[in-house]
Design a protein around this motif. Sequence first.
Motif, PDB file in Angstrom:
ATOM      1  N   ASP A  49       0.803  -1.217   0.000  1.00 39.86           N
ATOM      2  CA  ASP A  49       0.000   0.000   0.000  1.00 39.86           C
ATOM      3  C   ASP A  49       0.840   1.273   0.000  1.00 39.86           C
ATOM      4  N   MET A  50       2.039   1.212   0.574  1.00 38.80           N
ATOM      5  CA  MET A  50       2.942   2.363   0.461  1.00 38.80           C
ATOM      6  C   MET A  50       3.304   2.584  -1.004  1.00 38.80           C
ATOM      7  N   LEU A  51       3.603   1.504  -1.701  1.00 35.79           N
ATOM      8  CA  LEU A  51       3.959   1.616  -3.120  1.00 35.79           C
ATOM      9  C   LEU A  51       2.767   2.113  -3.932  1.00 35.79           C
ATOM     10  N   ALA A  52       1.588   1.575  -3.614  1.00 38.50           N
ATOM     11  CA  ALA A  52       0.378   1.985  -4.340  1.00 38.50           C
ATOM     12  C   ALA A  52       0.093   3.463  -4.097  1.00 38.50           C
ATOM     13  N   CYS A  53       0.259   3.888  -2.852  1.00 35.05           N
ATOM     14  CA  CYS A  53       0.022   5.286  -2.491  1.00 35.05           C
ATOM     15  C   CYS A  53       0.965   6.186  -3.288  1.00 35.05           C
ATOM     16  N   GLN A  54       2.211   5.773  -3.349  1.00 35.25           N
ATOM     17  CA  GLN A  54       3.213   6.562  -4.056  1.00 35.25           C
ATOM     18  C   GLN A  54       2.931   6.645  -5.551  1.00 35.25           C
ATOM     19  N   GLN A  55       2.393   5.550  -6.089  1.00 32.75           N
ATOM     20  CA  GLN A  55       2.139   5.517  -7.525  1.00 32.75           C
ATOM     21  C   GLN A  55       0.763   6.072  -7.887  1.00 32.75           C
ATOM     22  N   GLY A  56       0.029   6.553  -6.885  1.00 28.78           N
ATOM     23  CA  GLY A  56      -1.284   7.114  -7.150  1.00 28.78           C
ATOM     24  C   GLY A  56      -2.346   6.060  -7.423  1.00 28.78           C
ATOM     25  N   LEU A  57      -2.093   4.839  -6.981  1.00 31.09           N
ATOM     26  CA  LEU A  57      -3.065   3.759  -7.165  1.00 31.09           C
ATOM     27  C   LEU A  57      -3.916   3.630  -5.896  1.00 31.09           C
ATOM     28  N   PRO A  58      -5.047   2.932  -6.007  1.00 31.71           N
ATOM     29  CA  PRO A  58      -5.865   2.747  -4.796  1.00 31.71           C
ATOM     30  C   PRO A  58      -5.093   1.989  -3.722  1.00 31.71           C
ATOM     31  N   TYR A  59      -5.266   2.392  -2.481  1.00 31.32           N
ATOM     32  CA  TYR A  59      -4.559   1.719  -1.392  1.00 31.32           C
ATOM     33  C   TYR A  59      -5.417   1.761  -0.139  1.00 31.32           C
ATOM     34  N   ILE A  60      -5.037   0.938   0.813  1.00 28.60           N
ATOM     35  CA  ILE A  60      -5.769   0.914   2.082  1.00 28.60           C
ATOM     36  C   ILE A  60      -5.095   1.888   3.039  1.00 28.60           C
ATOM     37  N   ASN A  76      -3.197   0.864   6.270  1.00 27.16           N
ATOM     38  CA  ASN A  76      -1.874   0.258   6.110  1.00 27.16           C
ATOM     39  C   ASN A  76      -0.804   1.322   5.962  1.00 27.16           C
ATOM     40  N   VAL A  77      -1.148   2.376   5.233  1.00 24.28           N
ATOM     41  CA  VAL A  77      -0.170   3.445   5.036  1.00 24.28           C
ATOM     42  C   VAL A  77       0.051   4.201   6.350  1.00 24.28           C
ATOM     43  N   TYR A  78      -1.022   4.420   7.105  1.00 22.79           N
ATOM     44  CA  TYR A  78      -0.867   5.065   8.425  1.00 22.79           C
ATOM     45  C   TYR A  78       0.019   4.231   9.328  1.00 22.79           C
ATOM     46  N   ARG A  79      -0.244   2.932   9.316  1.00 20.83           N
ATOM     47  CA  ARG A  79       0.547   2.040  10.169  1.00 20.83           C
ATOM     48  C   ARG A  79       2.013   2.057   9.744  1.00 20.83           C
ATOM     49  N   ALA A  80       2.224   2.086   8.435  1.00 16.57           N
ATOM     50  CA  ALA A  80       3.596   2.131   7.924  1.00 16.57           C
ATOM     51  C   ALA A  80       4.272   3.431   8.331  1.00 16.57           C
ATOM     52  N   ARG A  81       3.531   4.538   8.228  1.00 18.26           N
ATOM     53  CA  ARG A  81       4.129   5.846   8.573  1.00 18.26           C
ATOM     54  C   ARG A  81       4.588   5.866  10.022  1.00 18.26           C
ATOM     55  N   ALA A  82       3.840   5.172  10.884  1.00 17.96           N
ATOM     56  CA  ALA A  82       4.200   5.129  12.297  1.00 17.96           C
ATOM     57  C   ALA A  82       5.521   4.401  12.514  1.00 17.96           C
TER      58      ALA A  82
END
Length: 141
Positions: free
Chosen positions: A106-117, A120-126
Amino acid sequence: MNQLEEKSFALLFEGKRLDPVSIDRNMVGFCSKCDSDLESLAYYCTESGWMVSTRCKKDHMALIRYDKQWNWLGDLDLQITQEKISVGDLSREKLEAVFTQAEIRDMLACQQGLPYIRQNVYRARAKYDKFEKLFGVKIDI
Ligand SMILES: [Zn+2]
């Protein structure tokens, strides 16, 4: 644009790199953008006088110039620079040491502008701090 290195507080000014002579924190004026207090981050000595890198509570940055007698000469723009690396540039092994498969996806999807959860990205940022401590790399997505 004048740049301030985040950790060393070194200043990149007109193509030169100036190391701080002091990193005292003082109130040095008011932010021209939001009027809140400006706090010094670092002081530099140049041939023509002094410079102080500052930041306000809202993270506006300014580089203040003074002459040798500390007469105010003007405020310049300042930008903070960080060693930032995007998730796609990091090796899978490093990512997997800290993040779950779902978080990486989801980090990769977020970065590429694709749909993501989002969660998961919040958890990763933490976990960015943990990643930075392990590998000395600040992630940017
Ligand atoms: Zn401000």
